[in-house]
Every structure is written in C-alpha cells, then in structure tokens.
Write an enzyme that holds these catalytic residues in place. Structure first.
Site, PDB file in Angstrom:
ATOM      1  N   THR A  64      36.775  37.380  30.170  1.00 15.00           N
ATOM      2  CA  THR A  64      37.378  38.023  31.063  1.00 15.00           C
ATOM      3  C   THR A  64      36.317  37.456  33.169  1.00 15.00           C
ATOM      4  O   THR A  64      35.308  37.263  32.745  1.00 15.00           O
ATOM      5  CB  THR A  64      37.346  39.500  31.143  1.00 15.00           C
ATOM      6  OG1 THR A  64      37.804  39.728  32.907  1.00 15.00           O
ATOM      7  CG2 THR A  64      35.701  39.997  30.884  1.00 15.00           C
ATOM      8  N   ARG A 105      42.436  32.174  38.224  1.00 16.76           N
ATOM      9  CA  ARG A 105      42.536  32.334  36.324  1.00 16.76           C
ATOM     10  C   ARG A 105      43.410  30.985  36.482  1.00 16.76           C
ATOM     11  O   ARG A 105      42.609  30.954  35.032  1.00 16.76           O
ATOM     12  CB  ARG A 105      43.302  33.479  36.327  1.00 16.76           C
ATOM     13  CG  ARG A 105      42.356  34.572  36.753  1.00 16.76           C
ATOM     14  CD  ARG A 105      43.428  35.300  35.483  1.00 16.76           C
ATOM     15  NE  ARG A 105      44.646  35.684  34.821  1.00 16.76           N
ATOM     16  CZ  ARG A 105      45.383  36.676  34.897  1.00 16.76           C
ATOM     17  NH1 ARG A 105      44.826  37.919  34.967  1.00 16.76           N
ATOM     18  NH2 ARG A 105      46.337  36.298  33.866  1.00 16.76           N
ATOM     19  N   ASP A 156      36.942  39.101  35.180  1.00 21.64           N
ATOM     20  CA  ASP A 156      35.638  40.128  36.044  1.00 21.64           C
ATOM     21  C   ASP A 156      34.827  40.093  35.480  1.00 21.64           C
ATOM     22  O   ASP A 156      33.904  40.649  36.496  1.00 21.64           O
ATOM     23  CB  ASP A 156      37.317  40.986  35.256  1.00 21.64           C
ATOM     24  CG  ASP A 156      38.236  41.527  35.923  1.00 21.64           C
ATOM     25  OD1 ASP A 156      39.236  40.315  37.217  1.00 21.64           O
ATOM     26  OD2 ASP A 156      38.944  41.958  36.201  1.00 21.64           O
ATOM     27  N   MET A 195      39.963  39.255  42.578  1.00 21.90           N
ATOM     28  CA  MET A 195      40.276  39.955  41.239  1.00 21.90           C
ATOM     29  C   MET A 195      38.881  40.959  41.035  1.00 21.90           C
ATOM     30  O   MET A 195      37.873  40.443  42.284  1.00 21.90           O
ATOM     31  CB  MET A 195      40.486  39.223  40.219  1.00 21.90           C
ATOM     32  CG  MET A 195      41.850  38.302  40.111  1.00 21.90           C
ATOM     33  SD  MET A 195      42.538  38.025  38.816  1.00 21.90           S
ATOM     34  CE  MET A 195      44.633  37.490  39.523  1.00 21.90           C
ATOM     35  N   GLY A 196      38.818  41.764  40.514  1.00 23.64           N
ATOM     36  CA  GLY A 196      38.192  42.523  39.792  1.00 23.64           C
ATOM     37  C   GLY A 196      38.577  43.808  39.842  1.00 23.64           C
ATOM     38  O   GLY A 196      38.685  44.483  40.545  1.00 23.64           O
ATOM     39  N   ARG A 197      39.700  44.075  38.924  1.00 21.60           N
ATOM     40  CA  ARG A 197      39.756  45.764  38.299  1.00 21.60           C
ATOM     41  C   ARG A 197      38.957  46.818  38.415  1.00 21.60           C
ATOM     42  O   ARG A 197      38.822  47.691  38.928  1.00 21.60           O
ATOM     43  CB  ARG A 197      40.539  45.901  37.094  1.00 21.60           C
ATOM     44  CG  ARG A 197      41.316  46.564  36.790  1.00 21.60           C
ATOM     45  CD  ARG A 197      41.855  46.326  35.674  1.00 21.60           C
ATOM     46  NE  ARG A 197      43.621  45.841  35.685  1.00 21.60           N
ATOM     47  CZ  ARG A 197      44.209  46.227  36.409  1.00 21.60           C
ATOM     48  NH1 ARG A 197      44.831  47.040  36.673  1.00 21.60           N
ATOM     49  NH2 ARG A 197      45.455  45.641  36.333  1.00 21.60           N
ATOM     50  N   GLU A 252      40.080  43.706  44.493  1.00 20.20           N
ATOM     51  CA  GLU A 252      41.677  43.785  44.310  1.00 20.20           C
ATOM     52  C   GLU A 252      41.504  45.766  43.878  1.00 20.20           C
ATOM     53  O   GLU A 252      42.098  46.094  44.190  1.00 20.20           O
ATOM     54  CB  GLU A 252      42.764  43.690  43.558  1.00 20.20           C
ATOM     55  CG  GLU A 252      42.037  43.351  42.023  1.00 20.20           C
ATOM     56  CD  GLU A 252      42.959  42.721  40.721  1.00 20.20           C
ATOM     57  OE1 GLU A 252      43.670  41.678  41.058  1.00 20.20           O
ATOM     58  OE2 GLU A 252      41.674  42.340  39.839  1.00 20.20           O
ATOM     59  N   GLY A 288      44.873  38.936  30.194  1.00 23.18           N
ATOM     60  CA  GLY A 288      44.983  37.945  31.090  1.00 23.18           C
ATOM     61  C   GLY A 288      43.761  36.705  31.070  1.00 23.18           C
ATOM     62  O   GLY A 288      43.094  36.482  29.625  1.00 23.18           O
TER      63      GLY A 288
HETATM   64  O1  F6P Z   1      41.172  41.326  33.883  1.00 24.74           O
HETATM   65  C1  F6P Z   1      41.569  40.176  34.306  1.00 24.74           C
HETATM   66  C2  F6P Z   1      42.504  40.162  35.438  1.00 24.74           C
HETATM   67  O2  F6P Z   1      42.395  38.841  36.240  1.00 24.74           O
HETATM   68  C3  F6P Z   1      42.355  41.465  36.837  1.00 24.74           C
HETATM   69  O3  F6P Z   1      41.316  40.945  37.772  1.00 24.74           O
HETATM   70  C4  F6P Z   1      43.438  41.493  37.271  1.00 24.74           C
HETATM   71  O4  F6P Z   1      43.590  43.177  37.964  1.00 24.74           O
HETATM   72  C5  F6P Z   1      44.124  40.901  36.346  1.00 24.74           C
HETATM   73  O5  F6P Z   1      43.320  39.996  35.193  1.00 24.74           O
HETATM   74  C6  F6P Z   1      45.935  40.919  37.050  1.00 24.74           C
HETATM   75  O6  F6P Z   1      46.502  40.098  35.648  1.00 24.74           O
HETATM   76  P1  F6P Z   1      47.498  40.269  35.340  1.00 24.74           P
HETATM   77  O7  F6P Z   1      48.450  39.708  36.557  1.00 24.74           O
HETATM   78  O8  F6P Z   1      47.632  38.784  34.787  1.00 24.74           O
HETATM   79  O9  F6P Z   1      48.686  40.926  34.358  1.00 24.74           O
END
Ligand code: F6P
Length: 348
Positions: free
Chosen positions: A132, A282, A134, A176-178, A229, A18
């Site tokens: 990142t 982002r 995140d 965000m924050g996987r 998220e 990303g």
């Molecule tokens: O890894 C960073 C991040 O911003 C995550 O928090 C998010 O789940 C993901 O990228 C989303 O990325 P994309 O929609 O570009 O695939």
C-alpha cells in the site's frame, strides 16, 4: 533447487487493490525465484477477479523480463471482493482446481490480504505480500510504493514553495492517505510544510489559520498546508465527492483540500490555491528503495512457497525480511507514530 513441499508444483501470483510502484519488482522477483525452485508460475489477471473468471497467463522468465522499473502491475488489478457473493467464492475454488494451482502469492493491502486470510481458513495455501502506498499496514515497518509516493509529494511541495512565495499565497496540497497520514507527515516533513493535517487528528481550523497568520506576522507571506485525503473536520465526517462505495465498502475520497482551502481563505483573508496530487502519487517508476523492497519481498514470498511455509506474510522488520503469520492480526491498521507527528509541529 527443488521444492520443499513436493505437492506444490504450480503457483499463482495476483495483485489486488490499488496499484502502486513496486508491484512489478515483486512479480519479477517471485517469478524468478519460483522458477529457480522448479515451480511453474501463473499470473492471475486483475486480482481476485481473475480467479472468479479463470483469467490467467503463464509467467515465464521472458514474461517478467524488463519490468523492474515499470510502475503499475503487468497483471492488472481490481478491488474485487470474492466473498461478497457465495457463487464468486465458489468460483475461486473451482478456478484454483481447474488451473491446477497448488498455492497462491497474493500481493495487496488490507482488503486483498483479508480475502487471503479467509482462503487460508478454507485450506488454500497462500503467501501474502503487503502492499500500500499509504504505509498503513501493521506488522511490517514499510510497504513498497510508499517511498515513491512520498518522493513525488515532496517534489510537489518543493515546487509549490516557489510559486507560493512568488505570489504570497497559501497553497493547500491534498495527498493520499485514507485512514493514516503517513504520506502527508513524511512528505510534509521532507518538504518543509508549515501545516500537516492527517486522519489521526481532527482538523482544528482555528489553529491552522493562527499558524498561517503568525507566519505572516513573522514576515512569511506564504504557507504550505499538506492535508491527507482522509483528514476530517471536527464534525467527524470524511470528505468525499461521491457516495458510491467499492466492493469492500470504502468511499472514494477527495475534496477535503478544496473545502479547507476555501475556509482558510475566508478566515485569514489570504489568497489560497489548492492542488490535489491524486493518482500521480501512485503512477510511474518506483524509487530504488521500493524496487529493492519489492524484490526482497518477492524473493522471500517465493522462498516461503518453496519451503512449504504457507499462511504467512512477508514483512520488513528493521532491515530483515521475515515471515509473520497471515491472520487477522497481520492486516490491522498502522496509524502515524504520534512522536513523528508531534515532531512535525515544531516546524509550523
Ligand atoms: O489505498 C491506497 C489508496 O491510494 C488510498 O490512499 C486512496 O484513497 C485510494 O487508494 C484511491 O484508490 P482508487 O482511486 O484507485 O480507488
């Protein structure tokens, strides 16, 4: 200034995964420092895909001029995993040879650096730059992009406060924050959120609703709930609108905010609205912190190339930029500091 490793003349720079604010400052700084060291620099387009398809452009002083304040990456990015198909992994090596690349600077997160680790094992000279929004990479105190994302989320929380208060509503904001809730925790703390929910701790719906009801009893007719998220309900599943996985096996997350908002409204009876910040976090110009961190990372990465110190990742430790070995340990997860998260609960 000349190269410490006389066999290295041409370096490739790529950005994978990303995008995030601060990538262009890294590209600019690494390019300028490499050129100063007498090296030729190529920009590989769209992450590892550029090495599969031999897609590259020369990076000159002119090419990187004026990109410091720009969000995104002038090189483009993708979530391509070259080790998914043996023929792609083969193509990467062929391209490296055909383009005459002696070394690579790979700028990316867990997945991109994971590929870099595999290439290092195959004998490729690579320097890693952690990235990142995140902020969930271990072995570095911070990654660039995170500060920008936190500031964007904080501003959103500030704005949601005034409308929430005017309408006596509950506002849920999904950030965000996987795997880790750094953005939620820091933006929530900075914005004065009433509830912060992160992937590290299962969502306790009853506790969330109790907090909101107690605020109402105290005369606070509104509440702000920040949810990452990747936060999960007690059944332990991520909320995702799509089943499709990317090349590294990650689902596209999103929807936990909507689900949570509906349940809060149902259980408290208070009108609830949901905002999903998504990619706004982002996009756009990096903060001063991210520009400086990106610049310092870029310069250090180039200096490692010039010194011939491959197989390392640049890292922020305290206030120093250092080199740490780029191996499996460098790309492990850094979850939210429990002390910081506990501190945030004082303000619920
Ligand atoms: O890894 C960073 C991040 O911003 C995550 O928090 C998010 O789940 C993901 O990228 C989303 O990325 P994309 O929609 O570009 O695939």
């Amino acid at each position: 200034m000349s190269s410490g490793d006389s066999t290295v003349r041409k370096v490739g720079i790529l950005t994978g995964g990303g995008d995030c604010p601060g990538l262009n400052p890294v590209i600019r700084a690494a390019t300028r420092r490499c050129i100063l060291g007498g090296l030729e620099v190529l920009g590989i387009k769209n992450g590892w895909a550029g090495l599969i398809h031999a897609d590259a452009v020369p990076l000159t002083l002119e090419a990187v001029s004026g990109i410091l304040p720009r969000g995104g990456t002038i090189l483009g990015t993708s979530r391509t995993n070259p080790f998914k198909r043996p023929e792609d992994a083969q193509r990467v090596q062929t391209t490296i040879r055909e383009l005459g690349l002696d070394a690579l600077i790979a700028i990316g997160g867990e997945d991109t650096l994971g590929v870099a680790v595999k290439l290092i094992k195959q004998g490729t000279k690579v320097i890693g730059v952690p990235k990142t929004i995140d902020n969930d990479l271990s072995n570095t105190d911070y990654t660039f992009g995170f500060d920008t994302a936190v500031n964007i989320a904080m501003e959103a929380i500030d704005r949601l406060h005034t409308t929430a208060e005017s309408h006596h509503r509950i506002m849920v904001v999904e950030v965000m924050g996987r795997h880790a809730g750094w953005i939620a925790t820091c933006a929530g703390l900075a914005g004065g959120a009433d509830v912060i929910l992160i992937p590290e701790e299962a969502i306790d719906l009853r506790a969330v609703c109790d907090t909101i009801k107690k605020r109402h009893l105290r005369g606070k007719g509104f509440s702000i709930v920040v949810v990452a998220e990747g936060a999960q309900f007690k059944d332990g599943a991520n909320v995702s609108k799509e089943q499709k996985l990317d090349a590294f096996g990650h689902a596209r997350l999103g929807g936990v905010g909507e689900m949570l908002g509906a349940q809060i409204e149902e259980h408290t009876g208070f009108e609830t609205r949901v905002t999903v910040l998504g990619h706004i976090q982002r996009g756009g110009s990096p903060t001063a912190f991210d520009r400086i961190l990106g610049t310092r990372f870029g310069v250090k990465a180039a200096e490692l190339v010039v010194a011939g110190q491959f197989g390392h990742m640049v890292s922020l430790q305290g206030n120093k930029i250092v080199a740490v070995p780029l191996d499996e340990r460098a790309v492990t997860m850094k979850t939210v500091d429990p002390e910081l998260y506990e501190l945030s609960k004082i303000f619920s």
